[in-house]
Structure formats: structure tokens, C-alpha cells
Design an enzyme around this catalytic site. Sequence first.
Site, PDB file in Angstrom:
ATOM      1  N   ASN A  66     -10.479   5.167 -15.503  1.00 34.86           N
ATOM      2  CA  ASN A  66      -9.126   5.684 -15.324  1.00 34.86           C
ATOM      3  C   ASN A  66      -8.389   5.920 -16.628  1.00 34.86           C
ATOM      4  OD1 ASN A  66      -9.569   2.763 -14.896  1.00 34.86           O
ATOM      5  ND2 ASN A  66      -7.348   2.633 -15.071  1.00 34.86           N
ATOM      6  N   GLN A  94     -11.184   7.164  -9.308  1.00 33.24           N
ATOM      7  CA  GLN A  94     -10.860   8.275 -10.201  1.00 33.24           C
ATOM      8  C   GLN A  94     -11.823   9.448 -10.036  1.00 33.24           C
ATOM      9  OE1 GLN A  94      -8.346   8.813 -12.387  1.00 33.24           O
ATOM     10  NE2 GLN A  94      -7.339   6.864 -11.957  1.00 33.24           N
ATOM     11  N   HIS A 103      -4.228   8.801  -2.816  1.00 30.49           N
ATOM     12  CA  HIS A 103      -3.177   9.342  -3.664  1.00 30.49           C
ATOM     13  C   HIS A 103      -3.686   9.885  -4.994  1.00 30.49           C
ATOM     14  CE1 HIS A 103      -2.748   5.915  -6.558  1.00 30.49           C
ATOM     15  NE2 HIS A 103      -3.387   5.295  -5.594  1.00 30.49           N
ATOM     16  N   THR A 142      -3.238  -2.199  12.918  1.00 30.65           N
ATOM     17  CA  THR A 142      -2.974  -0.927  13.585  1.00 30.65           C
ATOM     18  C   THR A 142      -3.268   0.221  12.625  1.00 30.65           C
ATOM     19  OG1 THR A 142      -1.267  -1.985  14.910  1.00 30.65           O
ATOM     20  CG2 THR A 142      -1.199   0.423  14.772  1.00 30.65           C
ATOM     21  N   CYS A 162       3.068  -3.044 -24.896  1.00 29.22           N
ATOM     22  CA  CYS A 162       4.498  -3.161 -24.684  1.00 29.22           C
ATOM     23  C   CYS A 162       4.968  -2.356 -23.495  1.00 29.22           C
ATOM     24  CB  CYS A 162       5.224  -2.704 -25.934  1.00 29.22           C
ATOM     25  SG  CYS A 162       4.724  -3.668 -27.356  1.00 29.22           S
TER      26      CYS A 162
HETATM   27  C1  PLP Z   1       2.544 -10.456  16.809  1.00 21.70           C
HETATM   28  C2  PLP Z   1       1.723  -9.514  15.997  1.00 21.70           C
HETATM   29  N1  PLP Z   1       1.196  -9.936  14.835  1.00 21.70           N
HETATM   30  C3  PLP Z   1       0.466  -9.122  14.053  1.00 21.70           C
HETATM   31  C4  PLP Z   1       0.219  -7.818  14.402  1.00 21.70           C
HETATM   32  C5  PLP Z   1      -0.622  -6.979  13.496  1.00 21.70           C
HETATM   33  O1  PLP Z   1       0.127  -5.964  12.914  1.00 21.70           O
HETATM   34  P1  PLP Z   1      -0.570  -4.638  12.368  1.00 21.70           P
HETATM   35  O2  PLP Z   1      -1.314  -4.064  13.516  1.00 21.70           O
HETATM   36  O3  PLP Z   1       0.543  -3.805  11.894  1.00 21.70           O
HETATM   37  O4  PLP Z   1      -1.492  -5.041  11.277  1.00 21.70           O
HETATM   38  C6  PLP Z   1       0.759  -7.333  15.611  1.00 21.70           C
HETATM   39  C7  PLP Z   1       0.584  -5.927  16.059  1.00 21.70           C
HETATM   40  O5  PLP Z   1      -0.401  -5.490  16.559  1.00 21.70           O
HETATM   41  C8  PLP Z   1       1.520  -8.196  16.425  1.00 21.70           C
HETATM   42  O6  PLP Z   1       2.039  -7.784  17.584  1.00 21.70           O
HETATM   43  C1  PLP Z   2     -10.421   3.252 -11.261  1.00 24.61           C
HETATM   44  C2  PLP Z   2      -9.380   2.719 -10.353  1.00 24.61           C
HETATM   45  N1  PLP Z   2      -9.688   1.732  -9.494  1.00 24.61           N
HETATM   46  C3  PLP Z   2      -8.778   1.214  -8.645  1.00 24.61           C
HETATM   47  C4  PLP Z   2      -7.495   1.671  -8.620  1.00 24.61           C
HETATM   48  C5  PLP Z   2      -6.530   1.051  -7.678  1.00 24.61           C
HETATM   49  O1  PLP Z   2      -6.131   1.941  -6.666  1.00 24.61           O
HETATM   50  P1  PLP Z   2      -4.754   1.733  -5.902  1.00 24.61           P
HETATM   51  O2  PLP Z   2      -3.692   1.693  -6.916  1.00 24.61           O
HETATM   52  O3  PLP Z   2      -4.678   2.905  -4.981  1.00 24.61           O
HETATM   53  O4  PLP Z   2      -4.841   0.444  -5.152  1.00 24.61           O
HETATM   54  C6  PLP Z   2      -7.121   2.716  -9.501  1.00 24.61           C
HETATM   55  C7  PLP Z   2      -5.762   3.293  -9.514  1.00 24.61           C
HETATM   56  O5  PLP Z   2      -4.832   2.800 -10.026  1.00 24.61           O
HETATM   57  C8  PLP Z   2      -8.077   3.237 -10.388  1.00 24.61           C
HETATM   58  O6  PLP Z   2      -7.770   4.206 -11.240  1.00 24.61           O
HETATM   59  S1  FES Z   3       7.352  -5.416 -26.775  1.00 24.03           S
HETATM   60 FE1  FES Z   3       6.379  -5.678 -28.671  1.00 24.03          FE
HETATM   61  S2  FES Z   3       7.870  -4.811 -30.026  1.00 24.03           S
HETATM   62 FE2  FES Z   3       8.828  -4.640 -28.121  1.00 24.03          FE
END
Ligand code: PLP
Ligand code: PLP
Ligand code: FES
Lengths: 389, 389, 142, 142
Positions: free
Chosen positions: B154, B182, B204, B240, B328
Site C-alpha cells: 500500500n 491494494q 472502498h 445480518t 509525525c
Molecule cells: C438481540 C440481537 N443481538 C444481536 C444481533 C446481531 O446483530 P447483526 O445481525 O446486526 O449482527 C441481533 C440481530 O439479528 C439481535 O436481535
Molecule cells: C494492503 C492493505 N491491507 C489491509 C488494509 C485494510 O483495509 P480496511 O481499511 O478496508 O480495513 C489496507 C487499507 O488500508 C491495505 O492497503
Molecule cells: S511531531 Fe515531531 S516535530 Fe512535531
Amino acid sequence: MEQKRLIYMDHAATTYTKPEVVETMMPFFTEQFGNASSVYTFGRKSKAAVETAREQVAKAIGAKSDEIYFVNGGSEADNWAIKGIAWAHRDKGNHIITTKIEHHAVLHVCEYLENNGFEVTYLSVDENGLIDLDELKRAITDKTILITIMFANNEIGTIQPIAEIGKIARERGIIFHTDAVQAVGNVAIDVEKMNIDLLSLAGHKFYGPKGIGALYIRKGIKIENLIHGGGQERRRRAGTENLPGIVGLGKAIEMATENLEEHNEKIRKMRDRLLNGIMEKIPYTKLNGHPEKRLPGNINVSFKFIEGESLLLMLDQLGICASTGSACSSGSLDPSHVLLAIGLPHEIAHGSLRLSLGDLTTEEDIDYVLEVLPKIVQRLREMSPLYED
Amino acid sequence: MEQKRLIYMDHAATTYTKPEVVETMMPFFTEQFGNASSVYTFGRKSKAAVETAREQVAKAIGAKSDEIYFVNGGSEADNWAIKGIAWAHRDKGNHIITTKIEHHAVLHVCEYLENNGFEVTYLSVDENGLIDLDELKRAITDKTILITIMFANNEIGTIQPIAEIGKIARERGIIFHTDAVQAVGNVAIDVEKMNIDLLSLAGHKFYGPKGIGALYIRKGIKIENLIHGGGQERRRRAGTENLPGIVGLGKAIEMATENLEEHNEKIRKMRDRLLNGIMEKIPYTKLNGHPEKRLPGNINVSFKFIEGESLLLMLDQLGICASTGSACSSGSLDPSHVLLAIGLPHEIAHGSLRLSLGDLTTEEDIDYVLEVLPKIVQRLREMSPLYED
Amino acid sequence: MYSDKVMDHFMNPRNVGEIVDANGVGEVGNAKCGDIMKIYLEVEDNIIKDVKFKTFGCGAAIASSSMATELIKGKTLEEAWNLTNKAVAEALDGLPPVKMHCSVLAEGAIHKAINDYRIRMGLEPWEDNITDLDDHHHHNNE
Amino acid sequence: MYSDKVMDHFMNPRNVGEIVDANGVGEVGNAKCGDIMKIYLEVEDNIIKDVKFKTFGCGAAIASSSMATELIKGKTLEEAWNLTNKAVAEALDGLPPVKMHCSVLAEGAIHKAINDYRIRMGLEPWEDNITDLDDHHHHNNE
Ligand SMILES: Cc1ncc(COP(=O)(O)O)c(C=O)c1O
Ligand SMILES: Cc1ncc(COP(=O)(O)O)c(C=O)c1O
Ligand code: FES
Ligand code: FES
């Protein structure tokens, strides 16, 4: 039969994202897409949007915004909370207390931890789905590091005495997590007053987007990370921020909590009309869950002598979306663990139906369901070898 | 100075979601929102959309659709792949091979595993960022259960000899994971030909939505779950389904791979013009990463005598979004581990700039950067005590 | 999930009901598991003159009952005995893999009804190699 | 992230450069850590007649250098010595917490330059309680 239209009575599973929420999200897809963790102004605007959403979430549950961590959904929040606390505190003890009626996102994590050296007490519930506070107190040992009890049950809608549980946990110095995925947007929540240390929520249950949720972690609570990597979310949850999702979550939770009472009142009225109608019109029917301490949109009933999947299929043919606690419908072949925990025999549990009302529900929907449901149940009963007229 | 406009040269961090992709997602927010795991027709339509997306992802990398699991992003995919394989195969061995230049989503997972009884070999890279295949072979022991090497870096854009690595892993019977976050959308990938067993990707990075990604898991590979709970994703990833995200991911990966070569050609041309211009106009500048085996949109250069954050800030004042490997700028106070791994001294690593081109880049952007960047570097050098004219 | 054929037989099941003076009755399944299938036969001269069913179970179970009864109506007992669950599923244009066992129920219930008839007639029951139909579900917690 | 004041002093830094015949020069920081700050003083009658700086470092470091030099110009050495990094940060309308150490650099560089002057003048250097400025970064890998 009647003309087919969409009667959506599965709000507890998931629901639509409100147009206002989608609108708030839109610019963050194509215009304001900058990385919230970057230095430049364009990215810092994204950061500001993330922080606004964090405040909105915090406000909705009485937390401070630096206690909110964005995650991908309810399941991740539950996994992180429970595993994260377990691993971070295993030097203090290996005992966790939960209930028999948690969502699988809690239960299966507990089972996973049992396979990894932890001991878990699964509290039973009474016929209404309530835990017994004395049983909870008795279950606590020197080794107890976490109590995780859901705020409101997703199947039968029963709301637990969370403040009382929080008080017990606080007095004993035990960390208290609650899965509030079903509660947010339906019940007033205050993590301070209720002594909640960790709380899971998911956007798609209150008209926010899917794929986004949050874990509230009280300041000072030690927790291990679940997703390691980049320094996002103050080094606690790696991954490029889901900007539209986060913004949408903030907007949705604000909308959901702003007029909680009016909204609930409206839903509850329709729910009660539907429930009373069902109980009147359909014999051999049992209400599951607590008669009063229940989510405003939740109906869960068991119709004796019939099986849930076939009921769902018939409802579906008439455009009604609902769900069941029957084995056959979920790919798994067991009836709902929640219905068994409240003492339903297997054959009754198989004949259960959950209708969960929400924003999309209209009085016409209620009329329609009250018209067709009794006929469907009757048809299936007539096919059933268990039913004697 | 010049008039301020947005010159986005941080595509490798994240980018916008293409309007066509957003359009595909839209109905799944407000209309087709049904739970993909439900029985009713309305939910089964969601399920069908999820399966279409799964096929789109599979096709893009030469996999079968039942080898694709949707997750929340690149970090989750990496965490799941590495922890999941580690825990599932710890009876066979506790040794993992990776490189010094992985993303933190891999490195920090490896560190986590080191704290939990695993041993990790971090392969070094040469000055261009390439690993040494002989070193890899020598690193393999009886206990090696996983090789995890990123497809393309990356920061410096270097593309590893993935097919060769895959061949080595296959011959030795070791599971091979590659972080292709990447690479997808920039390099042609075929998990079959390249003998890849697991592959991480994130929407993304190729004009798909944020908050969605996928892990490819070759059929038959044993892996432990990371997020436990409901039975989604064939019981391997609870939660979900993020329906709009999944649909958007499918659309985006299809678009990205459909005209990969033309797109890359266009980007590469602009990149080369920009890079050559920088090298010509700015003395004491070093190109980081491989001169040819690099991502088409990636430029990474070090300007001696100056520090990266101040460079970014000045660029930002002129509307240019870029990133740096300097301590930094990231809240952490160390220079990029990647730049150190290719042998840059700390003080040179601090003066590095990554410009990552993409879909939004225009020839005018190139002109503009070529006009202002030399001036900015000169200004900062004039302030620097390290610089003697 | 289900084929049109399944949905047709589920929504408009053929041969639902009881035969009051049936001379062969078979029941398989277990209410605990959410499925019971009961088949009533009226056999005359080794031919299934009439057949009816009652089923407590999922959509696939109801559709399988309907299809299976259609397939054996008017057939000899030997033909009916040889009806496999696969044939039932195929006649329904297929069943989802997790639902194949629902068609096994139909095969089993028919076998039981035929043997019930044979026993009533003083004949040796045929050997049934479908076992454990009353607790065919693998109760796993995953 | 940065205040307008910081951005102003960063984009238009005051007192950049060298004083060729400075009579007090101080340098702190470490190129490895990404920051070096060098302060040049021209002192006359205990008054800082002129001051210039050169800085290799982040935005906050450059802005702090600019502000600090502004604040000590025309002041007595005692006044300049007593300028704290907090005062520099406040004059810049604040710095992000992770960037406070950049203002410490400025305080340190001024102290070093003043003591350099004092030593050149044959005076006892003042005791500096800012230590370890040349490796002030905590290198952690998290
Ligand atoms: C009480 C409860 N906990 C956890 C979950 C899991 O949520 P999600 O499906 O958004 O991961 C659900 C929904 O299915 C739920 O109703
Ligand atoms: C090489 C690489 N691996 C993993 C990630 C992590 O992906 P994400 O930020 O979508 O969790 C990124 C992006 O930041 C990446 O460039
Ligand atoms: S963070 Fe190192 S000079 Fe500012
Ligand atoms: S009867 Fe049990 S799944 Fe069909």
C-alpha cells in the site's frame, strides 16, 4: 385469495433505511469520501462527520462520545465485548454469566469461550422470559468477570430489568455488558443510570443502514481488541472508517430517540389491536413473552398443532413477511432456544410466529393480517394429524 | 498562490464510490431491504442479490462463488484469515511466515499471535520492496502452517511474485494467504493459477462502498470463525448481511476488472509523467518501491532534508490530498515500517510522499502538482537546518 | 427456495384428509422435531384405490405428502413400496438439500401404511430399510 | 487539527533563516525522529536584538519555532529563558495533545541558544531542566 401486496411484519429482523438517513449518507459516497484518518482538510471534514455521529450515538444512550466505538454490526459488537473482556480479564477469573435466551451472537461466543477455558453460567428465565435477580446474585462467584444479559429479546420481546442487573454488577465490581440491539430505538436507555459498562447496538434495527453498529465501552474498562491493524477508533478497532454508514447511524439513532415515546405509542396501539384480534379469533393460541414488559412492536404467539415454516410460506403467498422460531425455517433443525427456555414443549415451539411491527406498519396491515391469519392457521390445522376439531 | 481546488492523490487510502455503484445500491436501502436469511419471497430476493454479488466477486479473482465470504473490510478479512487459520491448525504447527512490509492489519495480527504462542518469521525485502524466494523457502519449517504475503504494498506499490510464492506454498503443503486489498482492481488475479488459498479484499479501494469486503477461502480449507453468532455466510460469518454494501461490492469489482488493462494504461501514463516530472524538477529525490513491478497509480518518493507532515500540510493548503510515511503525520511517532524495511534511513523516510492516482486524476492535476510541488519542497528545504544550498 | 411445483403442491395439496375406514395407516415423524406425517390407504385387490394424508411439518413435508400420495394413487402395493424419496423430490422439480429428509418422511409413511395393511391382512410385513424416521433430526447446536 | 494561528505561522513563518554572525546558537532534536530545531540569536546588552530559526519537522514544530522567535524578539535573556512551551502553545491558540512536544522543542532550542551565548560570554550557563530533547520520542510499535 386477496390481492398480493407487501405487509412487512419482520422489523425485528431488519428494516429499511429511512430516506432522510439515506439522504444524509449520500454525499459521503461520491463527494465527501476522504479518509477520516488523514491529515488533509478534505479528510478532516470526514473526521468531523464521524465525530458528530459519535456524539449522536453517545447522546442517545447517555454516554460520552469517547466511549463509542463504531463496528460493523450487532454481531461484531457482541463478539468484541464478550471476547474482549474475557481475554483482557482472564487473570482475574474465568467465569461469565449470561442467560439462556441471548441471541446467538452472544451464545455462540460463550460456547467458544467455554471451549477455551472459560466457564459460563446460563441463567434460566421464567415463563415470561424474565431472569430471576436472586438467581443472578447466587450465580456470582469470585471468578466472575462479566455479566452479559440482553436488554430486550429479539424473539419474544421481553425486556429485562437492566438497571437492577447493572446495580448488582456494580456492587459486586463485575463488568456488565448488554446486547441492546433490539432495545435501541424502542426503549429509553441511559448507560449511566443503568450502570451499563458495555452496550451493543446495530444501525439496521432502527432504520439506519445495514453493516454498521457501535459498541459502547465505559471509560476505563480494559478490553482486548477483536480486529487488529490500523489505528482507527482510537486504536481499538482497525479498518478504514465506513463513513456513509457511520453518518447514517448517527442520523438514524438521533431520529429514533428523538420521538421515542410518540413512535412507541403508535406502534404499541397497533400491536395491541393485532394481538388482541389474534387471541380472540384463533383458538389454541398462546402469547409468548411478557405481557407488559415487552418491545412495543413485538408479537410472538404459538398456534398449537401447526408448524411455523409452512405458516410463513402461506403468509408469504399473501405478501406477509414474518418469522418463526421453528426449526425447519432456519436451516437448523431445532426449535428456538428462547421458546424452549420459557418452557414451551417442542411441538408448541414449532408452531410459533413472530410478527414485529414498525415504521412501515399501517392500520390496513393490521386489518389484513387479522383477516387472513385465522384462515391460514385453520387450513394448516385441518392438514395436521395433531388437530382434532 | 494558485487557486484552491481538490486534487485527490490519495486513492490508495480510499476513494469515492462510483455513481453507477451507488445507483445499484440505492434500492437496497429503502425498497429491497428484506433480510437475506429469511424465508419469505421478499427476503429471498435479497438473497438472490447477495448471490449475484458473490458470483461477481468470485469471477473477478477466478474463484468459485461458494468460496467467497463477505466481511466488513480489509482489516477484518486479514484478521479472520490469519487468526482463523492459526487457531484451526495449531495442532499441526505454530509457525507463520510473513514479511516486514505488510499492512498493520496483518502485522498486528501476527504480533497478537506471537503473544499467544505462535512464532512468526518476518521476511525482509530488498531495496525495491521485493521478498527473496530463497529466503522464503529457507524459512519454511515442519511447523509452518501459514504463509501470508501481501499482493501489492500500500505504501510503495511493489507487487510481489505471488504465483511463485503460491507454487512454493503448494509444493510444501502450506496454506497461503495474500492481502490483495491494494491489488484488486489494479492487477489481474487468478487464485487458481496463483495457488492462493485465502485472499483479502476491500470494496472502498476499487470505487466500491466502504464498510464491505470479502475473504476468499479455498474450498476444503479448515478455518475457525472470527465473528460467532447467526448462521449467515454459510455459518462462517455471523451478522445480518450488509445488503447494499454487498451489492455495491459486486458491481464495483465487476466494473474494476472488466476494463482493467485500459484503465491501468491510462493511470500508468499519467503516473509516469508525474513521476518523471518530479524526478527531473526536484533534486535530492529518491523513488521508493520497484521501478516496474509496482501498482499503476503509485508514486512514493523521498525528498531529502524535509519532513512529510509539513509537506502534506502545504500541499493541503493548495488542495492536494496525499499521504506520507512520516511519523509525525499519523499520531504515531515512527517513520513507516515499510520505508525502513527497504533500507531508508529514518531521516529520509520522514521526508517521503505517497501520491496515489486513480479514477479522479486528470492531466490537469498532473500539471498542477508538477507546478507547485517543486516550490513547496524548495520552501521547506530553505527552512530546514539539514539543507545546505 | 422452493420450486413452483413444490409451492403448488404446498398451497393446493392433493389428497389432504383422513380415510375413515382405511385398511392401512402409517405414521412417521415426531412432533418434537416439528414433523409428523400420517398416510391413510384404501387398498383393494392389491391396488391403492384411495390415499389421503395429514401432515404437521414444513412446506416441503406438506408438498412431499401431496406429491407422494398422487404418485401412488391407483398403483399396486409393490409399485407404491418402490417409490423412493428421490422420485418424490424429482417429481417436485427438486427440493433444497436440507429439505431432502422431508421427502424421506413420505417414503417412510407409505411403507408403514403398506405394512400396516399387510399385517391386517395376515401377511408378512416387508422389510423396511428406512430406519429411525421418528427421530431423524440431528440435533446439533451450531 | 491545527488552529488558524498555527496554520498562519506554518504557512508564513516569521524569522526563518540564519544569522551569520549570531552570538548564540542552539540546536535540539534528532533527524531520526523527524525533528531538528535550530535557533540563532543576536544578543546585545542582554536584549535579543534579532532571532532566526531553521526547522526540520512537522507543521507544529515549524509554527512553534515561528511563534517562539516572535515572542522572544526584543526581550531580555531572562524573559526569553522563562518562555515556556505552554506559553508558545497558548500563543498559537493551542496545539493538539500529541503535538505539545513540538513546542517543547522550541523552549529547548532557546535555552540552548541562550546558554551558548552565556558560555561564549564566559558566563555560567543556566541550569536547564528540559532533558533528553534529542530523543524525546517514545518509540512504541503499537
Ligand atoms: C438481540 C440481537 N443481538 C444481536 C444481533 C446481531 O446483530 P447483526 O445481525 O446486526 O449482527 C441481533 C440481530 O439479528 C439481535 O436481535
Ligand atoms: C494492503 C492493505 N491491507 C489491509 C488494509 C485494510 O483495509 P480496511 O481499511 O478496508 O480495513 C489496507 C487499507 O488500508 C491495505 O492497503
Ligand atoms: S511531531 Fe515531531 S516535530 Fe512535531
Ligand atoms: S419436516 Fe422438518 S424440515 Fe421439513
